[in-house]
Design a protein around this motif. Structure first.
Motif, PDB file in Angstrom:
ATOM      1  N   GLN A  27      14.143  -5.803   0.926  1.00  0.00           N
ATOM      2  CA  GLN A  27      15.267  -5.940  -0.130  1.00  0.00           C
ATOM      3  C   GLN A  27      14.757  -5.002  -1.307  1.00  0.00           C
ATOM      4  OE1 GLN A  27      18.398  -6.990   0.788  1.00  0.00           O
ATOM      5  NE2 GLN A  27      19.011  -7.012  -1.205  1.00  0.00           N
ATOM      6  N   GLY A  30      13.118  -1.009  -0.017  1.00  0.00           N
ATOM      7  CA  GLY A  30      13.756  -0.330   1.040  1.00  0.00           C
ATOM      8  C   GLY A  30      13.305  -0.262   2.367  1.00  0.00           C
ATOM      9  N   GLU A  31      13.064   0.959   3.033  1.00  0.00           N
ATOM     10  CA  GLU A  31      12.277   0.987   4.281  1.00  0.00           C
ATOM     11  C   GLU A  31      10.955   1.929   4.080  1.00  0.00           C
ATOM     12  OE1 GLU A  31      14.260   1.294   8.035  1.00  0.00           O
ATOM     13  OE2 GLU A  31      15.250  -0.708   7.725  1.00  0.00           O
ATOM     14  N   THR A  32      10.658   2.025   2.738  1.00  0.00           N
ATOM     15  CA  THR A  32       9.375   2.967   2.128  1.00  0.00           C
ATOM     16  C   THR A  32       8.406   2.594   2.962  1.00  0.00           C
ATOM     17  OG1 THR A  32      10.535   2.564   0.192  1.00  0.00           O
ATOM     18  CG2 THR A  32       8.369   3.884   0.051  1.00  0.00           C
ATOM     19  N   LEU A 129      12.124  14.969  -2.463  1.00  0.00           N
ATOM     20  CA  LEU A 129      12.643  14.629  -3.656  1.00  0.00           C
ATOM     21  C   LEU A 129      14.168  14.738  -3.684  1.00  0.00           C
ATOM     22  CD1 LEU A 129      11.605  13.968  -6.575  1.00  0.00           C
ATOM     23  CD2 LEU A 129      11.131  16.568  -6.714  1.00  0.00           C
ATOM     24  N   ASP A 131      16.127  14.046  -1.369  1.00  0.00           N
ATOM     25  CA  ASP A 131      16.587  12.759  -0.551  1.00  0.00           C
ATOM     26  C   ASP A 131      16.390  11.446  -1.575  1.00  0.00           C
ATOM     27  OD1 ASP A 131      17.111  14.321   1.565  1.00  0.00           O
ATOM     28  OD2 ASP A 131      15.359  13.637   2.632  1.00  0.00           O
ATOM     29  N   TYR A 132      15.386  11.400  -2.337  1.00  0.00           N
ATOM     30  CA  TYR A 132      15.103  10.097  -3.055  1.00  0.00           C
ATOM     31  C   TYR A 132      16.316  10.201  -4.316  1.00  0.00           C
ATOM     32  CZ  TYR A 132      10.363  10.329  -1.300  1.00  0.00           C
ATOM     33  OH  TYR A 132       9.496  10.234  -0.250  1.00  0.00           O
ATOM     34  N   THR A 133      16.439  11.382  -4.934  1.00  0.00           N
ATOM     35  CA  THR A 133      17.313  11.486  -5.830  1.00  0.00           C
ATOM     36  C   THR A 133      18.848  11.162  -5.096  1.00  0.00           C
ATOM     37  OG1 THR A 133      16.068  13.171  -6.674  1.00  0.00           O
ATOM     38  CG2 THR A 133      18.479  13.093  -7.666  1.00  0.00           C
ATOM     39  N   LEU A 135      19.590   8.934  -3.009  1.00  0.00           N
ATOM     40  CA  LEU A 135      19.597   7.673  -3.010  1.00  0.00           C
ATOM     41  C   LEU A 135      19.544   6.645  -4.195  1.00  0.00           C
ATOM     42  CD1 LEU A 135      16.788   7.146  -0.118  1.00  0.00           C
ATOM     43  CD2 LEU A 135      19.211   6.468   0.074  1.00  0.00           C
ATOM     44  N   LYS A 136      19.087   7.575  -5.149  1.00  0.00           N
ATOM     45  CA  LYS A 136      18.895   7.087  -6.394  1.00  0.00           C
ATOM     46  C   LYS A 136      20.464   6.963  -7.044  1.00  0.00           C
ATOM     47  CE  LYS A 136      16.728   7.959 -10.004  1.00  0.00           C
ATOM     48  NZ  LYS A 136      15.825   8.235 -11.203  1.00  0.00           N
ATOM     49  N   GLY A 139      23.127   5.080  -3.766  1.00  0.00           N
ATOM     50  CA  GLY A 139      22.946   3.737  -3.161  1.00  0.00           C
ATOM     51  C   GLY A 139      22.955   2.531  -4.042  1.00  0.00           C
ATOM     52  N   ALA A 141      20.964   1.322  -5.628  1.00  0.00           N
ATOM     53  CA  ALA A 141      19.821   1.781  -6.814  1.00  0.00           C
ATOM     54  C   ALA A 141      20.548   2.333  -7.715  1.00  0.00           C
ATOM     55  CB  ALA A 141      18.755   2.529  -6.498  1.00  0.00           C
ATOM     56  N   TRP A 152      14.176  -1.962  -6.121  1.00  0.00           N
ATOM     57  CA  TRP A 152      14.436  -1.128  -5.455  1.00  0.00           C
ATOM     58  C   TRP A 152      14.476   0.396  -5.992  1.00  0.00           C
ATOM     59  CZ3 TRP A 152      13.560   2.052  -1.512  1.00  0.00           C
ATOM     60  CH2 TRP A 152      14.478   2.817  -1.008  1.00  0.00           C
ATOM     61  N   LEU A 156      11.994   3.703  -5.905  1.00  0.00           N
ATOM     62  CA  LEU A 156      12.485   5.233  -5.643  1.00  0.00           C
ATOM     63  C   LEU A 156      12.000   5.832  -6.819  1.00  0.00           C
ATOM     64  CD1 LEU A 156      16.469   4.686  -4.845  1.00  0.00           C
ATOM     65  CD2 LEU A 156      14.386   5.963  -3.441  1.00  0.00           C
ATOM     66  N   LEU A 159       8.702   6.975  -6.206  1.00  0.00           N
ATOM     67  CA  LEU A 159       8.610   8.186  -5.088  1.00  0.00           C
ATOM     68  C   LEU A 159       8.996   9.337  -5.765  1.00  0.00           C
ATOM     69  CD1 LEU A 159      10.239   6.171  -2.207  1.00  0.00           C
ATOM     70  CD2 LEU A 159       7.918   6.678  -2.347  1.00  0.00           C
TER      71      LEU A 159
ATOM     72  N   ALA B 208      16.297  18.367  -8.187  1.00  0.00           N
ATOM     73  CA  ALA B 208      16.283  17.539  -6.842  1.00  0.00           C
ATOM     74  C   ALA B 208      17.887  16.966  -6.864  1.00  0.00           C
ATOM     75  CB  ALA B 208      15.434  16.334  -6.883  1.00  0.00           C
ATOM     76  N   TRP B 209      18.547  17.264  -8.013  1.00  0.00           N
ATOM     77  CA  TRP B 209      20.021  16.752  -8.020  1.00  0.00           C
ATOM     78  C   TRP B 209      20.993  17.650  -7.307  1.00  0.00           C
ATOM     79  CZ3 TRP B 209      22.503  12.721 -10.848  1.00  0.00           C
ATOM     80  CH2 TRP B 209      21.481  11.741 -11.539  1.00  0.00           C
ATOM     81  N   PRO B 230      19.397  12.642   4.275  1.00  0.00           N
ATOM     82  CA  PRO B 230      18.299  12.006   4.010  1.00  0.00           C
ATOM     83  C   PRO B 230      17.628  11.609   5.125  1.00  0.00           C
ATOM     84  CG  PRO B 230      19.812  11.013   2.648  1.00  0.00           C
ATOM     85  CD  PRO B 230      20.549  12.054   3.559  1.00  0.00           C
ATOM     86  N   GLU B 231      16.358  11.417   5.444  1.00  0.00           N
ATOM     87  CA  GLU B 231      15.491  11.339   6.670  1.00  0.00           C
ATOM     88  C   GLU B 231      15.543   9.786   7.153  1.00  0.00           C
ATOM     89  OE1 GLU B 231      13.629  13.551   8.500  1.00  0.00           O
ATOM     90  OE2 GLU B 231      14.605  14.914   7.647  1.00  0.00           O
ATOM     91  N   LEU B 233      13.673   7.615   6.565  1.00  0.00           N
ATOM     92  CA  LEU B 233      12.912   6.556   5.726  1.00  0.00           C
ATOM     93  C   LEU B 233      13.590   5.748   5.130  1.00  0.00           C
ATOM     94  CD1 LEU B 233      10.672   6.245   3.513  1.00  0.00           C
ATOM     95  CD2 LEU B 233      11.680   7.950   2.213  1.00  0.00           C
ATOM     96  N   LEU B 234      14.800   5.872   4.909  1.00  0.00           N
ATOM     97  CA  LEU B 234      15.555   4.770   4.129  1.00  0.00           C
ATOM     98  C   LEU B 234      16.748   4.495   4.761  1.00  0.00           C
ATOM     99  CD1 LEU B 234      14.574   6.942   1.149  1.00  0.00           C
ATOM    100  CD2 LEU B 234      13.685   4.307   1.499  1.00  0.00           C
ATOM    101  N   VAL B 235      16.451   4.272   6.196  1.00  0.00           N
ATOM    102  CA  VAL B 235      17.775   3.943   7.054  1.00  0.00           C
ATOM    103  C   VAL B 235      18.633   2.634   6.668  1.00  0.00           C
ATOM    104  CG1 VAL B 235      18.386   3.143   9.363  1.00  0.00           C
ATOM    105  CG2 VAL B 235      16.112   4.360   8.871  1.00  0.00           C
ATOM    106  N   GLU B 236      17.929   1.830   5.903  1.00  0.00           N
ATOM    107  CA  GLU B 236      18.516   0.610   5.263  1.00  0.00           C
ATOM    108  C   GLU B 236      19.911   0.850   4.561  1.00  0.00           C
ATOM    109  OE1 GLU B 236      18.322  -2.747   1.797  1.00  0.00           O
ATOM    110  OE2 GLU B 236      18.087  -0.350   1.986  1.00  0.00           O
ATOM    111  N   GLU B 237      19.539   2.026   3.597  1.00  0.00           N
ATOM    112  CA  GLU B 237      20.807   2.296   2.833  1.00  0.00           C
ATOM    113  C   GLU B 237      22.098   2.474   3.624  1.00  0.00           C
ATOM    114  OE1 GLU B 237      21.560   2.723  -0.427  1.00  0.00           O
ATOM    115  OE2 GLU B 237      19.615   1.522  -0.965  1.00  0.00           O
TER     116      GLU B 237
END
Lengths: 205, 240
Positions: A27, A30-32, A129, A131-133, A135-136, A139, A141, A152, A156, A159, B208-209, B230-231, B233-237
């Motif tokens: 929680q 994530g699954e980092t 980068l 991908d993280y963005t 999610l930020k 998601g 987050a 979480w 991010l 990362l 990255a945006w 996204p790979e 890595l973050l399946v949870e989302e």
């Protein structure tokens, strides 16, 4: 490894069984750093052996007479957690950085196209980068309400900063290698970090 | 999908003979509706040249530049100026607002230059200012606003009148981290709503945006990241 302390710290919230513990961990992160359930129970067993946690039995939620085995932090467990929070994570031994090692070796070997290694890595890191963005901004987050969502979102950010630092370092390496190559013209052709496979016209200027 | 912007093997050479400089060498580049593309590269890599060609502020010495299906080379001076006012919006690092005009007047200016009546232009301007979140600053002058607010005005000016191509040159360069992120959020939202965006930046965190990141070196596109999902890595989302 900090998983042990992280699990112990989460148990301060109250007794939990393994799957709950794993869910609480993910929680926040994530699954980092995915935890497999075997690893969770192995760690719990060791914590029990070391007197950091004790087993408590609790009734199953479905009202049947089955019981769950839950774990609760002991007094020594709690002081280990306090100790963990009170002590900075050491930087004296930098974590092994495969990329730094790879480039350090590559620049000394003839016949290795360092520029291409750098460019491929930069694209790969840039993709992470992105991908993280994503999610930020999309998601849970993006508008963190619960403390776990904020946690979480901060993971991010970590990362993102790491990936950004890596791209900057790669830019820096590329610029320095170009300068070094320009300073010793024709000394060693293989070290000229300009041509990449896609460059059709690497015309010298 | 048809590209809003298409550079077809575009080159730009400055000077000739011994002093010849190849700013751009046969670059092919597209930006589609709904897409934000970041262009990264060190100084001298050609990223500003790419942006000036894309905006019709300069012409390629070889190859062609197409905006919404029109080859800019087929337009005369007035036609290009009209294309710039109606289809293309610019956002610059230093905002480029006119100090003697209020926020609303700055935003309305391109529409008025295009022959729109003052009232209509002002209404469009107010709508654009609302979209970027500062409807209450309409009558302020640039020097009465923070950097982030000025950049919002500049974005409103770039999007007023439904322009479908937004060109941004280091739009967050003069802003602090949080304000910069807000500006990226606005650009991103505009692209999600159907515009095509091209943003030049040297900050990886801002690039990255984008959906795609294009890397320029010595006037050539050397690499590009795609817009894959996204790979794992973050399946949870995705499971939520």
């Amino acid at each position: 490894m900090s998983i042990r302390q992280a699990m112990l710290a989460i148990l301060e919230q109250g007794p939990m069984y393994g799957y709950q513990l794993r869910a609480e961990f993910e929680q926040r992160t994530g699954e980092t750093w995915p935890l497999n359930i075997g690893q969770v129970y192995t760690t719990l067993t060791r914590l029990e052996r070391d007197g950091m946690v004790e087993v408590v039995e609790s009734a199953a939620e479905d009202g049947s007479d089955r019981t769950h085995v839950s774990y609760r932090a002991t007094e020594s467990g709690r002081s280990e957690v306090s100790e963990w929070f009170a002590t900075p994570v050491p930087r004296t031994q930098p974590p092994r950085d495969e990329l730094a090692i790879k480039l350090a070796i590559a620049v000394t070997l003839p016949g290795v196209d360092v520029a291409t290694i750098i460019q491929r890595q930069r694209s790969a890191t840039m993709t992470s980068l992105q991908d993280y963005t994503r999610l930020k901004r999309t998601g849970r987050a993006a508008n963190p309400e619960a403390p776990e969502d904020l946690a979480w979102s901060l993971v991010l950010d970590s990362l993102v900063f790491d990936a950004e630092a890596e791209v900057r370092w790669l830019d820096h390496c590329e610029a320095r290698l170009r300068r070094a190559a320009a300073d010793r013209p024709a000394a060693s052709a293989h070290a000229t970090p300009t041509a990449t496979p896609e460059t059709s016209d690497g015309v010298a200027r | 999908m048809n590209a809003v912007l298409h550079l077809a093997a575009a080159s730009r050479v400055h000077g000739e003979g011994a002093t010849e400089v190849h700013a751009l060498r046969g670059v092919t580049f597209r930006a589609h509706p709904g897409e934000l593309v970041a262009v990264m590269g060190p100084s001298g890599s050609g990223k500003s040249t790419l942006l000036t060609l894309a905006g019709g502020l300069d012409a390629p010495t070889a190859g062609s530049v197409w905006i919404e299906g029109t080859d800019l080379a087929t337009l005369d001076h007035a036609g290009r100026a009209r294309m710039r006012r109606t289809s293309v919006g610019y956002v610059f690092q230093d905002f480029n607002l006119i100090p003697a005009l209020t926020a609303a007047e700055n935003v309305a200016l391109p529409r008025e230059l295009d022959g729109e009546k003052g009232k209509v232009a002002r209404r469009l301007a107010l709508t654009a200012l609302e979209e970027v979140g500062i409807p209450d600053l309409a009558d302020r002058f640039p020097d009465e606003m923070s950097g982030g607010q000025q950049q919002r005005v500049a974005i409103a000016r770039a999007i007023v009148g439904e322009r479908r191509l937004i060109l941004a040159d280091e739009p967050t360069g003069a802003l602090d981290t949080d304000t910069g992120e807000e500006i990226l959020r606005l650009l991103r939202a505009r692209c999600d709503a159907g515009a095509a965006g091209v943003m030049v930046t040297h900050e990886a965190r801002h690039a990255a945006w984008a959906d795609r990141v294009v890397f320029l070196r010595d006037g050539v596109v050397v690499d590009e990241t795609g817009a894959d999902e996204p790979e794992a890595l973050l399946v949870e989302e995705s499971g939520r």
